[in-house]
Design an enzyme around this catalytic site. Structure first.
Site, PDB file in Angstrom:
ATOM      1  CE1 TYR A 158      -4.377   0.233  -0.261  1.00 36.23           C
ATOM      2  CE2 TYR A 158      -3.994   2.335   0.800  1.00 36.23           C
ATOM      3  CZ  TYR A 158      -4.762   1.534   0.136  1.00 36.23           C
ATOM      4  OH  TYR A 158      -6.098   1.952  -0.400  1.00 36.23           O
ATOM      5  CE  LYS A 165      -7.469   6.221   0.274  1.00 39.51           C
ATOM      6  NZ  LYS A 165      -8.492   6.822  -0.293  1.00 39.51           N
TER       7      LYS A 165
HETATM    8  P1  NAD Z   1     -12.503   3.383  -8.468  1.00 32.50           P
HETATM    9  O1  NAD Z   1     -11.560   3.047  -9.454  1.00 32.50           O
HETATM   10  O2  NAD Z   1     -13.737   2.730  -8.927  1.00 32.50           O
HETATM   11  O3  NAD Z   1     -12.595   4.817  -7.908  1.00 32.50           O
HETATM   12  C1  NAD Z   1     -11.495   5.694  -7.877  1.00 32.50           C
HETATM   13  C2  NAD Z   1     -11.846   6.940  -8.753  1.00 32.50           C
HETATM   14  O4  NAD Z   1     -10.931   7.931  -8.576  1.00 32.50           O
HETATM   15  C3  NAD Z   1     -12.395   6.895 -10.300  1.00 32.50           C
HETATM   16  O5  NAD Z   1     -13.616   7.207 -10.633  1.00 32.50           O
HETATM   17  C4  NAD Z   1     -11.287   7.788 -10.852  1.00 32.50           C
HETATM   18  O6  NAD Z   1     -11.803   8.456 -11.869  1.00 32.50           O
HETATM   19  C5  NAD Z   1     -10.883   8.602  -9.881  1.00 32.50           C
HETATM   20  N1  NAD Z   1      -9.686   9.515  -9.952  1.00 32.50           N
HETATM   21  C6  NAD Z   1      -8.482   9.188  -9.945  1.00 32.50           C
HETATM   22  N2  NAD Z   1      -7.615  10.258 -10.381  1.00 32.50           N
HETATM   23  C7  NAD Z   1      -8.720  11.364 -10.496  1.00 32.50           C
HETATM   24  C8  NAD Z   1      -8.160  12.573 -10.762  1.00 32.50           C
HETATM   25  N3  NAD Z   1      -6.977  13.096 -11.261  1.00 32.50           N
HETATM   26  N4  NAD Z   1      -9.453  13.456 -10.882  1.00 32.50           N
HETATM   27  C9  NAD Z   1     -10.682  12.967 -10.824  1.00 32.50           C
HETATM   28  N5  NAD Z   1     -11.040  11.779 -10.219  1.00 32.50           N
HETATM   29  C10 NAD Z   1      -9.954  10.745 -10.122  1.00 32.50           C
HETATM   30  O7  NAD Z   1     -12.121   2.582  -6.908  1.00 32.50           O
HETATM   31  P2  NAD Z   1     -12.757   2.641  -5.487  1.00 32.50           P
HETATM   32  O8  NAD Z   1     -12.324   1.524  -4.736  1.00 32.50           O
HETATM   33  O9  NAD Z   1     -14.328   2.891  -5.731  1.00 32.50           O
HETATM   34  O10 NAD Z   1     -12.011   4.351  -5.076  1.00 32.50           O
HETATM   35  C11 NAD Z   1     -12.948   5.061  -4.379  1.00 32.50           C
HETATM   36  C12 NAD Z   1     -12.230   5.384  -3.201  1.00 32.50           C
HETATM   37  O11 NAD Z   1     -12.359   4.377  -2.202  1.00 32.50           O
HETATM   38  C13 NAD Z   1     -10.933   5.777  -3.276  1.00 32.50           C
HETATM   39  O12 NAD Z   1     -10.444   6.732  -2.415  1.00 32.50           O
HETATM   40  C14 NAD Z   1     -10.333   4.418  -2.456  1.00 32.50           C
HETATM   41  O13 NAD Z   1      -8.853   4.634  -2.139  1.00 32.50           O
HETATM   42  C15 NAD Z   1     -11.247   4.332  -1.567  1.00 32.50           C
HETATM   43  N6  NAD Z   1     -11.199   3.005  -0.811  1.00 32.50           N
HETATM   44  C16 NAD Z   1     -11.107   1.965  -1.549  1.00 32.50           C
HETATM   45  C17 NAD Z   1     -11.052   0.615  -1.056  1.00 32.50           C
HETATM   46  C18 NAD Z   1     -11.028  -0.620  -2.010  1.00 32.50           C
HETATM   47  O14 NAD Z   1     -10.826  -1.622  -1.364  1.00 32.50           O
HETATM   48  N7  NAD Z   1     -11.709  -0.657  -2.951  1.00 32.50           N
HETATM   49  C19 NAD Z   1     -11.386   0.582   0.342  1.00 32.50           C
HETATM   50  C20 NAD Z   1     -10.961   1.726   1.120  1.00 32.50           C
HETATM   51  C21 NAD Z   1     -11.099   2.883   0.474  1.00 32.50           C
END
Ligand code: NAD
Length: 265
Positions: A158, A165
């Site tokens: 990570y 984060k």
């Molecule tokens: P995802 O890939 O579906 O979403 C990530 C989003 O970030 C995408 O829509 C992408 O377009 C956007 N993004 C990236 N760079 C960007 C930029 N420069 N400008 C605008 N948008 C941008 O994945 P996800 O897992 O749904 O992620 C959403 C959030 O949840 C993130 O913050 C991620 O760290 C967090 N999260 C995810 C998990 C997991 O296991 N999937 C766990 C905890 C937290």
């Protein structure tokens, strides 16, 4: 009575129907919210427009958070189309793939560190600034972001995203303190691992999912619907006394140091 009846909420971070932001949009729509959406780039535009249509929204705006003009245009467009905001969902994170593998001592670069922090942590502040005036027009409003427990405890690969984060979570506390007097609450949901496009960039993510399920109190992983329902709660007045918090939606993983099952196997 739906808990978000007529609330106007901006959703960022949809890349697919597996996105956590999609689960949030679905839950908020079910609770009566009117939604506006952003898409990161032209490649994602038609996909996000289809999601907007699915949830009865005609507001779908470009937002690459590294571009100040996009943030300025977003503010302008939302002012003209809604003139007020009850909620903002920040579900955006990115780090270059080569940063998310191996040891931090081998993989971390100055450039990768800066990119991860800019897109994954600074963007929350930038989005809050862009939406502040509209959020303050609502009697009570709410900003919600997404974080992960690697900010608190190490998780292999990570690396730089864990630091981003941790910065994001500090940002939640500072924004909550500064925006609270104007009635704006700011919270994060710390979600357990979920298979999304962003997660696919993490090395050995499938193994992480299995280990998480085995160790968690509920013996499984969480879904985007469960995160979505929690986000709907945080956007609603049912959570009116909660701000500056990191709320864990992780099937009880964080509280368990050693599971009883791990001793039996
Ligand atoms: P995802 O890939 O579906 O979403 C990530 C989003 O970030 C995408 O829509 C992408 O377009 C956007 N993004 C990236 N760079 C960007 C930029 N420069 N400008 C605008 N948008 C941008 O994945 P996800 O897992 O749904 O992620 C959403 C959030 O949840 C993130 O913050 C991620 O760290 C967090 N999260 C995810 C998990 C997991 O296991 N999937 C766990 C905890 C937290």
């Amino acid at each position: 009575m739906p808990i978000l009846a007529d609330k106007k909420i901006l959703i960022t971070g949809i890349a697919s129907k597996k996105s956590i932001a999609y689960g949030i949009a679905k839950a908020m729509h079910e609770q009566g919210a009117q939604l506006a959406f952003t898409y990161q780039n032209e490649r994602l535009k038609s996909r996000v427009e289809a999601v907007a249509e699915e949830f009865g929204s005609r507001i779908c705006l470009p937002l690459d958070v590294t571009q100040q003009t996009d943030l300025d245009n977003l503010q302008q467009a939302l002012s003209e189309q809604w003139g007020i905001l009850d909620g903002v969902v920040h579900a955006i994170a990115y780090a270059p793939a080569n940063e998310l593998q191996g040891k931090i001592t081998d993989s971390c670069t100055r450039e990768g560190f800066q990119i991860a922090h800019d897109i994954s942590a600074y963007s929350l502040i930038a989005l809050a600034q862009a939406c502040q005036a509209l959020l303050e027009k609502a009697e009570q409003s709410s900003i919600i972001t997404l974080t992960y427990n690697a900010s608190q405890q190490t998780v292999p690969s990570y690396n730089v995203m864990a630091m981003a984060k941790a910065s994001l979570e500090a940002g939640v506390r500072y924004l909550a303190a500064d925006m609270g007097p104007q009635g704006v609450r700011v919270n994060a949901i710390s979600a357990g691992p979920i298979k999304t496009l962003a997660a696919a960039g993490i090395k050995n993510f499938r193994t992480m999912l299995n280990q998480n399920a085995n160790k968690s109190a509920l013996g499984r992983n969480v879904t985007i619907d469960e995160v979505g329902n929690t986000a709907a709660f945080l956007a609603s007045t049912l959570s009116s006394g909660i701000t500056g918090e990191i709320l864990y939606v992780d099937a009880g993983y964080r509280n368990i140091s050693m599971s009883a099952q791990s001793l039996e196997s």
